[in-house]
Design an enzyme around this catalytic site. Structure first.
Site, PDB file in Angstrom:
ATOM      1  N   ARG A 118      28.367  24.217  -7.371  1.00  0.00           N
ATOM      2  CA  ARG A 118      26.914  23.978  -7.298  1.00  0.00           C
ATOM      3  C   ARG A 118      26.397  23.682  -5.903  1.00  0.00           C
ATOM      4  O   ARG A 118      25.337  23.103  -5.733  1.00  0.00           O
ATOM      5  CB  ARG A 118      26.500  22.864  -8.260  1.00  0.00           C
ATOM      6  N   LYS A 140      18.037  32.937   2.864  1.00  0.00           N
ATOM      7  CA  LYS A 140      18.215  33.962   1.833  1.00  0.00           C
ATOM      8  C   LYS A 140      19.680  34.380   1.778  1.00  0.00           C
ATOM      9  O   LYS A 140      20.263  34.761   2.790  1.00  0.00           O
ATOM     10  CB  LYS A 140      17.351  35.191   2.128  1.00  0.00           C
ATOM     11  N   GLU A 191      14.760  44.861  13.709  1.00  0.00           N
ATOM     12  CA  GLU A 191      14.185  43.610  13.196  1.00  0.00           C
ATOM     13  C   GLU A 191      13.325  42.930  14.250  1.00  0.00           C
ATOM     14  O   GLU A 191      12.295  42.326  13.938  1.00  0.00           O
ATOM     15  CB  GLU A 191      15.293  42.672  12.715  1.00  0.00           C
ATOM     16  N   LYS A 233      10.565  34.181  13.370  1.00  0.00           N
ATOM     17  CA  LYS A 233      10.994  34.045  11.974  1.00  0.00           C
ATOM     18  C   LYS A 233      11.027  32.580  11.548  1.00  0.00           C
ATOM     19  O   LYS A 233      10.601  32.241  10.438  1.00  0.00           O
ATOM     20  CB  LYS A 233      12.364  34.688  11.746  1.00  0.00           C
ATOM     21  N   GLU A 243       8.997  32.087   0.055  1.00  0.00           N
ATOM     22  CA  GLU A 243       8.286  33.360   0.001  1.00  0.00           C
ATOM     23  C   GLU A 243       7.175  33.386  -1.048  1.00  0.00           C
ATOM     24  O   GLU A 243       6.998  34.359  -1.779  1.00  0.00           O
ATOM     25  CB  GLU A 243       9.272  34.511  -0.247  1.00  0.00           C
ATOM     26  N   ARG A 247       5.624  34.296   4.155  1.00  0.00           N
ATOM     27  CA  ARG A 247       6.991  34.748   4.424  1.00  0.00           C
ATOM     28  C   ARG A 247       7.209  36.179   3.927  1.00  0.00           C
ATOM     29  O   ARG A 247       8.059  36.902   4.460  1.00  0.00           O
ATOM     30  CB  ARG A 247       8.014  33.806   3.774  1.00  0.00           C
ATOM     31  N   ASN A 251       8.976  41.053   5.128  1.00  0.00           N
ATOM     32  CA  ASN A 251       9.519  42.211   4.427  1.00  0.00           C
ATOM     33  C   ASN A 251       8.910  43.525   4.906  1.00  0.00           C
ATOM     34  O   ASN A 251       9.155  44.580   4.300  1.00  0.00           O
ATOM     35  CB  ASN A 251       9.281  42.071   2.913  1.00  0.00           C
ATOM     36  N   HIS A 254      10.704  46.837   4.612  1.00  0.00           N
ATOM     37  CA  HIS A 254      11.919  46.654   3.823  1.00  0.00           C
ATOM     38  C   HIS A 254      11.847  47.236   2.414  1.00  0.00           C
ATOM     39  O   HIS A 254      12.882  47.601   1.851  1.00  0.00           O
ATOM     40  CB  HIS A 254      12.279  45.169   3.767  1.00  0.00           C
ATOM     41  N   HIS A 258      14.896  49.471   1.492  1.00  0.00           N
ATOM     42  CA  HIS A 258      15.839  49.166   0.409  1.00  0.00           C
ATOM     43  C   HIS A 258      15.984  50.314  -0.580  1.00  0.00           C
ATOM     44  O   HIS A 258      16.962  50.360  -1.331  1.00  0.00           O
ATOM     45  CB  HIS A 258      15.397  47.899  -0.317  1.00  0.00           C
ATOM     46  N   HIS A 270      21.538  49.011   7.847  1.00  0.00           N
ATOM     47  CA  HIS A 270      20.322  48.317   7.434  1.00  0.00           C
ATOM     48  C   HIS A 270      19.200  48.488   8.453  1.00  0.00           C
ATOM     49  O   HIS A 270      18.058  48.824   8.103  1.00  0.00           O
ATOM     50  CB  HIS A 270      20.609  46.830   7.217  1.00  0.00           C
TER      51      HIS A 270
END
Length: 368
Positions: A118, A140, A191, A233, A243, A247, A251, A254, A258, A270
């Site tokens: 956990r 993330k 990026e 960032k 997000e 935020r 993306n 992206h 993706h 990527h």
């Protein structure tokens, strides 16, 4: 050494950026996240170089698992393997996980840390430009999940399982970029350019003025590049950790990226997929009246100038990529949510006409 802070209350942490600071990792980690055991998740590409140096900073007596950093390994099976190795090593809730490598290693290692017993303390040690300016910041973590198509085949959907799990510290030593090949360096620049498109023209100017020095691996320029991009960032994440608001602007490009990155026949990294995604996004923005043709040409020029692709290496069908966009994890109420550039930065849109999307895909080489 420069320090950028991600301000998240009790989850705040520093991003240390400098030259030859990997040898200080043990001191840095102990000062912010003392632990009974240090377990390393390492990209095989840096196992004998940067990872070894990092473990020596802890006295060399560390447990480690390495992985081949390819998208097909970004799966729950890899995470389960890490969990098992941690159990074999005697890790418990008082241990910490240190991820060393590029963005994929940080994502997988971070998810393993977030879920083992956990949650364990996590330290991110990015060794690629993309990971330094993007993937290691913001918490993330995640893995890909298979998506089955109507014909019975499957493709890995990007980051469809994961969690938000902030690191205790990020240590970015730009000297690790000396061993990074140019293709990977370009991916990181994708990026950086994305961050610049969010209303930071000075960032774009810096890239344009220092392109040669960046590829020459000038350490002072790289420290400044990473500091500038990481600061953009970190500021966004500090204002919106999970997000729910701005935020989402990170993306940009992206949702398009993706849809094509998992297609093995395209052989895209990527950052390369993001570059193509940025072109598609700004073309879509032009089609909806958000930017003019001159701005589209400017972005295409910048991406091309640093050697990034602005079109698909092979044609794919528009319907196939639209199908993948429709199941993107950022969507809401079965509607494609898309970040599009504007004259002043970018905005999130939930109602985009698929004619405009098709035009965007056509602009990068997709076919009907």
């Amino acid at each position: 050494m420069n320090t950028v802070t991600t301000s998240l209350g009790e989850n705040s942490y520093d991003i240390h950026i400098g030259c030859n600071i990997l040898q200080e990792l043990g001191v840095i980690a102990t000062s912010v996240a003392p632990a009974s055991k240090h377990f390393f998740v390492v990209d095989k590409n840096v196992e004998e170089t940067h990872a070894k140096e990092a473990m020596q900073a802890f006295g060399g007596q560390c447990e480690m698992v390495s992985l081949e950093a390819i998208e097909s390994n970004k799966t729950m099976a890899t995470v389960e393997s890490i969990w098992s190795s941690m159990l074999d090593a005697g890790c418990d809730r008082h241990s910490e996980l240190i991820a060393i490598g590029g963005g994929l290693t940080g994502d997988v290692g971070g998810f393993a840390a977030a879920t083992f017993m956990r949650g364990l303390q996590l330290i991110q040690v990015p060794t690629s430009l993309l990971a330094m300016v993007d993937a290691s910041i913001g918490g993330k973590t995640g893995v890909n999940l298979p998506i089955r198509s109507e014909d019975g085949t499957s493709i890995l959907g990007k980051n469809l399982a994961g969690s938000f799990w902030q690191p205790k510290v990020v240590v970015a030593d730009v000297m690790t970029l000396q061993t990074l090949d140019d293709r990977q360096l370009r991916c990181g620049l994708a990026e950086c350019i994305k961050h610049a498109m969010l209303g930071h023209q000075s960032m774009m100017d810096f890239i344009l003025e220092n392109t040669s020095a960046i590829f020459d691996r000038d350490s002072d320029v790289l420290v400044e590049l990473v500091t500038k991009s990481a600061s953009i960032k970190a500021k966004v994440v500090s204002q919106d950790e999970r997000e729910h608001g701005d935020r989402a602007l990170l993306n940009l490009g992206h949702t398009f990226a993706h849809a094509i990155e998992p297609m093995s026949e395209l052989d895209l990294y990527h950052g390369e997929a993001v570059s193509i995604g940025l072109v598609a996004a700004i073309t879509c923005a032009e089609a909806t009246g958000l930017v003019d043709a001159e701005r589209v040409d400017q972005i295409r020029h910048v991406l091309s100038m640093v050697g990034l692709p602005v079109s698909l290496p092979l044609p794919v069908s528009i319907e196939s990529v639209l199908q993948l966009m429709r199941i993107d994890k950022k969507n809401k109420d079965s509607k494609i949510r898309l970040v599009l550039p504007t004259d002043s930065g970018a905005e999130v849109f939930s109602e985009i006409d698929e004619t405009a999307l098709a035009l965007a895909w056509t602009s990068v080489g997709a076919s009907a």
